[in-house]
Design a protein around this motif. Structure first.
Motif, mmCIF file in Angstrom:
data_model
loop_
_atom_site.group_PDB
_atom_site.id
_atom_site.type_symbol
_atom_site.label_atom_id
_atom_site.label_comp_id
_atom_site.label_asym_id
_atom_site.label_seq_id
_atom_site.Cartn_x
_atom_site.Cartn_y
_atom_site.Cartn_z
ATOM 1 N N ALA A 50 59.441 -6.309 125.504
ATOM 2 C CA ALA A 50 59.879 -7.318 126.460
ATOM 3 C C ALA A 50 59.459 -8.697 125.726
ATOM 4 O O ALA A 50 60.164 -9.801 126.004
ATOM 5 C CB ALA A 50 59.096 -7.081 127.626
ATOM 6 N N VAL A 51 58.234 -8.957 125.090
ATOM 7 C CA VAL A 51 57.773 -10.085 124.459
ATOM 8 C C VAL A 51 57.293 -9.865 123.258
ATOM 9 O O VAL A 51 56.256 -9.669 122.718
ATOM 10 C CB VAL A 51 56.574 -10.391 125.506
ATOM 11 N N PRO A 52 58.428 -9.623 122.286
ATOM 12 C CA PRO A 52 58.071 -9.415 120.721
ATOM 13 C C PRO A 52 57.261 -10.557 120.114
ATOM 14 O O PRO A 52 56.740 -10.213 119.018
ATOM 15 C CB PRO A 52 59.462 -9.160 120.065
ATOM 16 N N ALA A 53 57.149 -11.682 120.424
ATOM 17 C CA ALA A 53 56.775 -12.798 119.777
ATOM 18 C C ALA A 53 55.217 -13.320 120.325
ATOM 19 O O ALA A 53 54.525 -13.851 119.763
ATOM 20 C CB ALA A 53 57.371 -14.011 119.999
ATOM 21 N N ALA A 54 54.752 -12.429 121.106
ATOM 22 C CA ALA A 54 53.317 -12.389 121.927
ATOM 23 C C ALA A 54 52.299 -12.151 120.875
ATOM 24 O O ALA A 54 52.649 -11.411 119.928
ATOM 25 C CB ALA A 54 53.209 -11.531 123.066
ATOM 26 N N GLY A 55 51.432 -12.622 120.956
ATOM 27 C CA GLY A 55 50.204 -12.393 119.960
ATOM 28 C C GLY A 55 48.979 -11.739 120.643
ATOM 29 O O GLY A 55 48.326 -11.107 119.984
ATOM 30 N N HIS A 56 49.103 -11.681 121.959
ATOM 31 C CA HIS A 56 47.906 -11.056 122.530
ATOM 32 C C HIS A 56 48.454 -9.943 123.817
ATOM 33 O O HIS A 56 48.972 -10.653 124.740
ATOM 34 C CB HIS A 56 46.887 -11.997 123.283
ATOM 35 N N PHE A 57 47.931 -8.966 123.871
ATOM 36 C CA PHE A 57 48.341 -7.915 124.931
ATOM 37 C C PHE A 57 47.179 -7.323 125.512
ATOM 38 O O PHE A 57 46.361 -7.103 124.753
ATOM 39 C CB PHE A 57 49.277 -6.672 124.170
ATOM 40 N N ASP A 58 47.318 -7.094 126.668
ATOM 41 C CA ASP A 58 46.275 -6.495 127.667
ATOM 42 C C ASP A 58 46.966 -5.361 128.322
ATOM 43 O O ASP A 58 47.579 -5.506 129.386
ATOM 44 C CB ASP A 58 45.609 -7.766 128.355
ATOM 45 N N VAL A 59 46.423 -4.366 127.950
ATOM 46 C CA VAL A 59 47.006 -3.043 128.693
ATOM 47 C C VAL A 59 45.528 -2.269 129.445
ATOM 48 O O VAL A 59 45.855 -0.890 129.691
ATOM 49 C CB VAL A 59 47.716 -1.872 127.806
ATOM 50 N N SER A 60 44.621 -2.973 129.618
ATOM 51 C CA SER A 60 43.449 -2.369 130.140
ATOM 52 C C SER A 60 43.541 -1.911 131.395
ATOM 53 O O SER A 60 42.894 -0.998 131.993
ATOM 54 C CB SER A 60 42.008 -3.329 130.065
ATOM 55 N N ALA A 61 44.526 -2.391 132.207
ATOM 56 C CA ALA A 61 44.866 -1.997 133.805
ATOM 57 C C ALA A 61 46.413 -1.746 133.250
ATOM 58 O O ALA A 61 47.248 -2.583 133.466
ATOM 59 C CB ALA A 61 44.824 -3.145 134.734
ATOM 60 N N PRO A 62 46.709 -0.486 132.929
ATOM 61 C CA PRO A 62 48.071 -0.224 132.538
ATOM 62 C C PRO A 62 49.189 -0.520 133.771
ATOM 63 O O PRO A 62 50.376 -0.735 133.265
ATOM 64 C CB PRO A 62 48.062 1.407 132.021
ATOM 65 N N THR A 63 48.787 -0.580 134.798
ATOM 66 C CA THR A 63 49.879 -0.833 135.929
ATOM 67 C C THR A 63 50.178 -2.193 135.985
ATOM 68 O O THR A 63 50.788 -2.646 136.646
ATOM 69 C CB THR A 63 49.436 -0.287 137.306
ATOM 70 N N ALA A 64 49.464 -3.091 135.599
ATOM 71 C CA ALA A 64 49.520 -4.410 135.447
ATOM 72 C C ALA A 64 49.292 -5.096 134.164
ATOM 73 O O ALA A 64 48.453 -6.003 133.898
ATOM 74 C CB ALA A 64 48.479 -5.080 136.449
#
Length: 267
Positions: free
Chosen positions: A247-261
């Motif tokens: 969805a956001v291929p250009a993003a540099g930071h991803f946070d999936v510590s809370a996978p529902t959000a």
């Protein structure tokens, strides 16, 4: 008074009630008669000779003795290293080879070996089928690297880092809340995260950073970062990360510590 007649003298006296009839010594006590034909005797002798010959061939002859040791499955280890560690008793009877002892020596002397099967290869060989451990992460130690396998086992120290194996950085917070998780447990959690990453992401990972049980992050190629959190809910986090990157291929930071959000930021 007349004596016994001829017929009476030749008659066999009848046994008294309760008294066994006396006969030949072999029958007196109810023992069966054993009869051996010459054919049976020959068969018995032949079986004994065959058994004796088989035992001699296995243990005493020079035909079935260990003459060679074959290895397979090695990648980093050399054949010479494996053969030396196995210490197979060349020249000994093949039947007497202690395969369990050979296996134990190999696993003890060569920690890189994950499993090994030791087999007799008749008539005169021993086969060593080796499966080596594969590094999942690397711990940097001075100018060298410690290889850590998929089970969190540190099994070898090498001077050159294997290609495409991420570094593991343990910067553990020693607060009271995290002291119950030792280094070994945290390494296993890091390996667990590495294994559950999407395949495309796994190929881009450069560093796995562990600050505590609940604080695991990843450094990817291109300066991108992923906040993973704990090693729990790995499958859900992997799906969330895949969706975010699409969805956001250009993003540099991803946070999936809370996978529902999940969240993405930067560019």
């Amino acid at each position: 008074m007349a004596g016994p007649t001829t017929a009476e003298r030749g008659a066999r006296p009848r046994s008294e009630p309760g008294r066994p009839d006396e006969g030949p010594p072999g029958r007196r006590f109810g023992l069966p008669r054993l009869r051996f034909s010459s054919r049976t005797l020959i068969v018995v002798i032949a079986v004994v000779l065959l058994a004796a010959g088989g035992i001699w061939a296995l243990y005493g002859s020079s035909w079935l003795r260990i003459e060679k040791v074959n290895t397979s499955g090695t990648d980093v280890l050399t054949r010479a290293e494996v053969v030396a560690a196995a210490a197979v008793p060349v020249g000994a009877p093949l039947i007497s080879a202690d395969t369990d002892g050979i296996e134990a020596r190999l696993r003890r002397k060569l920690p890189r070996i994950d499993s090994v099967e030791v087999v007799r290869s008749w008539p005169n060989g021993i086969g060593l089928k080796v499966i080596e451990r594969k590094p999942a992460l690397l711990l940097e130690k001075g100018a060298k690297f410690i290889e850590v396998d998929a089970g969190g086992v540190r099994f070898a120290t090498v001077e050159k880092a294997p290609k495409d194996v991420p570094l593991l950085e343990l910067t553990v917070d020693q607060s009271a809340g995290t002291q119950r998780f030792g280094t070994e447990r945290l390494m296993r959690e890091a390996v667990r995260v590495r294994a559950e990453l999407p395949e495309k992401v796994a190929g881009d990972i450069r560093v796995v950073r562990v600050r505590s049980y609940d604080s695991i992050s990843l450094e990817l190629t291109g300066g991108r970062t992923v906040i993973w959190g704990s090693g729990e809910d790995g499958s859900a986090k992997a799906r969330a990360l895949t969706a975010l990157m699409k969805a956001v291929p250009a993003a540099g930071h991803f946070d999936v510590s809370a996978p529902t959000a999940p969240a993405a930021s930067g560019s």
